[in-house]
Design an enzyme around this catalytic site. Sequence first.
Site, short mmCIF file in Angstrom:
data_model
loop_
_atom_site.label_atom_id
_atom_site.label_comp_id
_atom_site.label_asym_id
_atom_site.label_seq_id
_atom_site.Cartn_x
_atom_site.Cartn_y
_atom_site.Cartn_z
N GLY A 51 10.28 13.37 -1.45
CA GLY A 51 11.28 13.65 -0.41
C GLY A 51 10.98 14.92 0.35
O GLY A 51 11.24 16.03 -0.14
N LEU A 52 10.43 14.74 1.54
CA LEU A 52 10.16 15.88 2.42
C LEU A 52 11.00 15.78 3.69
O LEU A 52 11.72 16.68 4.07
CB LEU A 52 8.66 15.95 2.76
CG LEU A 52 8.23 17.07 3.69
CD1 LEU A 52 8.46 18.44 3.04
CD2 LEU A 52 6.74 16.93 4.07
N THR A 53 10.93 14.61 4.36
CA THR A 53 11.60 14.42 5.65
C THR A 53 13.12 14.48 5.49
O THR A 53 13.68 13.99 4.52
CB THR A 53 11.22 13.04 6.22
OG1 THR A 53 9.80 12.98 6.32
CG2 THR A 53 11.83 12.81 7.59
N GLU A 54 13.75 15.08 6.48
CA GLU A 54 15.22 15.14 6.52
C GLU A 54 15.71 14.51 7.82
O GLU A 54 14.92 14.33 8.76
CB GLU A 54 15.67 16.60 6.43
CG GLU A 54 15.22 17.24 5.14
CD GLU A 54 15.82 18.61 4.90
OE1 GLU A 54 16.48 19.15 5.82
OE2 GLU A 54 15.63 19.11 3.78
N GLU A 59 3.50 10.18 7.61
CA GLU A 59 2.33 11.00 7.22
C GLU A 59 1.72 11.70 8.44
O GLU A 59 0.51 11.83 8.55
CB GLU A 59 1.25 10.14 6.55
CG GLU A 59 1.78 9.24 5.46
CD GLU A 59 1.75 9.91 4.11
OE1 GLU A 59 1.19 11.00 4.00
OE2 GLU A 59 2.33 9.34 3.17
N GLY A 60 2.58 12.10 9.35
CA GLY A 60 2.12 12.76 10.57
C GLY A 60 1.95 11.76 11.69
O GLY A 60 1.17 10.82 11.59
N ARG A 77 0.84 -1.21 0.00
CA ARG A 77 0.00 0.00 0.00
C ARG A 77 0.88 1.26 0.00
O ARG A 77 0.55 2.25 -0.66
CB ARG A 77 -0.96 -0.02 1.20
CG ARG A 77 -2.17 0.89 1.03
CD ARG A 77 -1.95 2.28 1.61
NE ARG A 77 -1.49 2.20 2.96
CZ ARG A 77 -0.47 2.92 3.46
NH1 ARG A 77 0.15 3.82 2.73
NH2 ARG A 77 -0.07 2.76 4.70
N THR A 93 10.28 6.53 1.02
CA THR A 93 9.72 5.31 0.42
C THR A 93 9.95 5.34 -1.09
O THR A 93 9.77 6.38 -1.73
CB THR A 93 8.21 5.24 0.73
OG1 THR A 93 8.04 5.28 2.15
CG2 THR A 93 7.59 3.97 0.16
N ALA A 102 -2.56 11.49 0.73
CA ALA A 102 -2.00 10.18 1.09
C ALA A 102 -2.55 9.69 2.43
O ALA A 102 -2.84 8.51 2.61
CB ALA A 102 -0.48 10.27 1.14
C1 LIG Z 1 9.03 3.39 6.78
C2 LIG Z 1 8.92 4.88 6.64
C3 LIG Z 1 8.67 5.45 5.39
C4 LIG Z 1 8.63 6.84 5.25
N1 LIG Z 1 8.42 7.38 3.99
C5 LIG Z 1 8.54 8.74 3.82
C6 LIG Z 1 8.47 9.31 2.50
O1 LIG Z 1 8.25 8.62 1.51
N2 LIG Z 1 8.69 10.65 2.38
C7 LIG Z 1 8.94 11.46 3.44
O2 LIG Z 1 9.15 12.66 3.25
N3 LIG Z 1 9.00 10.94 4.71
C8 LIG Z 1 8.81 9.61 4.92
N4 LIG Z 1 8.88 9.06 6.20
C9 LIG Z 1 9.23 9.93 7.32
C10 LIG Z 1 8.08 10.24 8.25
O3 LIG Z 1 7.13 11.05 7.63
C11 LIG Z 1 8.67 10.87 9.52
O4 LIG Z 1 9.37 9.84 10.19
C12 LIG Z 1 7.64 11.50 10.42
O5 LIG Z 1 7.16 12.70 9.85
C13 LIG Z 1 8.16 11.78 11.83
O6 LIG Z 1 9.37 12.46 11.76
P1 LIG Z 1 10.62 11.96 12.64
O7 LIG Z 1 10.80 10.50 12.42
O8 LIG Z 1 11.77 12.85 12.31
O9 LIG Z 1 10.18 12.13 14.13
P2 LIG Z 1 10.24 13.50 14.99
O10 LIG Z 1 9.59 14.61 14.24
O11 LIG Z 1 11.64 13.70 15.47
O12 LIG Z 1 9.30 13.12 16.21
C14 LIG Z 1 9.74 12.26 17.27
C15 LIG Z 1 8.62 12.20 18.32
O13 LIG Z 1 8.41 13.51 18.85
C16 LIG Z 1 7.04 13.84 18.73
N5 LIG Z 1 6.91 15.29 18.54
C17 LIG Z 1 7.54 16.09 17.65
N6 LIG Z 1 7.13 17.35 17.78
C18 LIG Z 1 6.19 17.36 18.77
C19 LIG Z 1 5.37 18.36 19.37
N7 LIG Z 1 5.38 19.63 18.94
N8 LIG Z 1 4.54 17.99 20.37
C20 LIG Z 1 4.48 16.71 20.77
N9 LIG Z 1 5.22 15.70 20.26
C21 LIG Z 1 6.06 16.04 19.27
C22 LIG Z 1 6.57 13.08 17.50
O14 LIG Z 1 5.15 12.96 17.47
C23 LIG Z 1 7.28 11.77 17.71
O15 LIG Z 1 6.57 10.98 18.63
C24 LIG Z 1 8.85 7.67 6.37
C25 LIG Z 1 9.06 7.09 7.64
C26 LIG Z 1 9.09 5.72 7.78
C27 LIG Z 1 9.33 5.13 9.14
#
Ligand SMILES: Cc1cc2nc3c(=O)[nH]c(=O)nc-3n(C[C@H](O)[C@H](O)[C@H](O)COP(=O)(O)OP(=O)(O)OC[C@H]3O[C@@H](n4cnc5c(N)ncnc54)[C@H](O)[C@@H]3O)c2cc1C
Length: 396
Positions: free
Chosen positions: A142-145, A375-376, A102, A176, A254
């Site tokens: 590609g959004l996440t860094e 996705e949040g 999916r 992904t 998405a």
């Molecule tokens: C298998 C997989 C596939 C993915 N595919 C994609 C993709 O195709 N493209 C893409 O761009 N990204 C992708 N992602 C990334 C994903 O969207 C991010 O991992 C996600 O947005 C969370 O970011 P982070 O991992 O940096 O966690 P962080 O942002 O560092 O968060 C860590 C923790 O802190 C909490 N937190 C952060 N800020 C706050 C706040 N203000 N208040 C309370 N809690 C908070 C979060 O909820 C979380 O629990 C993928 C991730 C995975 C695991």
Amino acid sequence: MASSPALPPFDPADPLGIDDLLEPEDLAVRGTVRDWAGKRVLPHIAEWYERGELPGVRELARELGGIGALGMSLEGYGCAGASAVQYGLACLELEAADSGIRSLVSVQGSLAMYAVHRFGSEEQKREWLPRMAAGEVIGCFGLTEPDHGSDPAGMRTRARRDGGDWVLDGRKMWITNGSVAGVAIVWARTDDGIRGFVVPTDTPGFSAPEIRHKWSLRASVTSELVLDGVRLPADAVLPGALGLRGPLGCLGHARYGIVWGAMGAARSSFETALEYARTREQFGRPIGGFQLTQAKLADMAVELHKGILLAHHLGRRMDAGRLRPEQVSFGKLNNVREAIDICRTARTILGANGISLEYPVMRHATNLESVLTYEGTVEMHQLVLGKALTGLDAFR
Ligand SMILES: Cc1cc2nc3c(=O)[nH]c(=O)nc-3n(C[C@H](O)[C@H](O)[C@H](O)COP(=O)(O)OP(=O)(O)OC[C@H]3O[C@@H](n4cnc5c(N)ncnc54)[C@H](O)[C@@H]3O)c2cc1C
């Protein structure tokens, strides 16, 4: 209430009669995707998962294109123009096989293709969408860094003008489809704000090393994107997207698919647990005959079908052009959380067998850990709803 002969029989697979809400075309789409996943994914998925690979991903993408599953709800350019409900049903069936499949479809259709369809120029749409809809080109988004996930506004990836060209430098993480993509939609900071770029992955300076050692979404390609002086022509920028509203708009689409998809993983786990409970005997009778097991099954069924109803409701709103982002957050928050809960409860019903890859429940449960985060995260959707309810922004 006394039962009446006029009432339809109780169907354990559809206890609320939700199928009555579906049109014949909806059922046809669901049947096509279910058949495809049953033939092409289910017989192999445990092995792919164990190996941590998605072999034949290009062939799978072409087949998914062949059944109209890529960019399914987009109009024109070779896309199927299906309704939001039909797209959702497809997501549910794909995720009932595996969240990784999916994810392949979501990223292709709802993120990469959607970005081009909604924000791209006519030339960009003509160049990329037909081949992406056919599965000939795989896309990533590609959004996440590494240092910016939940708060993408802080991104460091930069695009600067150099004569008529753009030059991109930076890193993206957890992307992904990254290593198998022919095109990447990359979001970068510019002097004007955040903009999206259509990056053919054979452009010099672009590379996408695969991320290994994942314990979740193992049958899905996840990568880092490295952008090292990637030079692109002026027309590589998506003209219709300026600021974070661009990528967030794609994510909304998405996430909507995930609201349905998560219920697919939950349905698969529930069905497995129900079948197991009927046949597994302890203390001289099927464990499904014990009240404690029945309580689990009843609670799982309630949450599963409430979740599907919620997904259907949101789909109808999307089809009517009335779906708000907060409503998508509502659905993603509830359905992924409940889906994980259903998988974990199913795991307990299977006892020791619950941890085996012979059964799908542990695979679904670990997959959903990623779905809960990408996705949040749960917390982000709680904050979206919290802000909508109170009028107070608690993000920072
Ligand atoms: C298998 C997989 C596939 C993915 N595919 C994609 C993709 O195709 N493209 C893409 O761009 N990204 C992708 N992602 C990334 C994903 O969207 C991010 O991992 C996600 O947005 C969370 O970011 P982070 O991992 O940096 O966690 P962080 O942002 O560092 O968060 C860590 C923790 O802190 C909490 N937190 C952060 N800020 C706050 C706040 N203000 N208040 C309370 N809690 C908070 C979060 O909820 C979380 O629990 C993928 C991730 C995975 C695991």
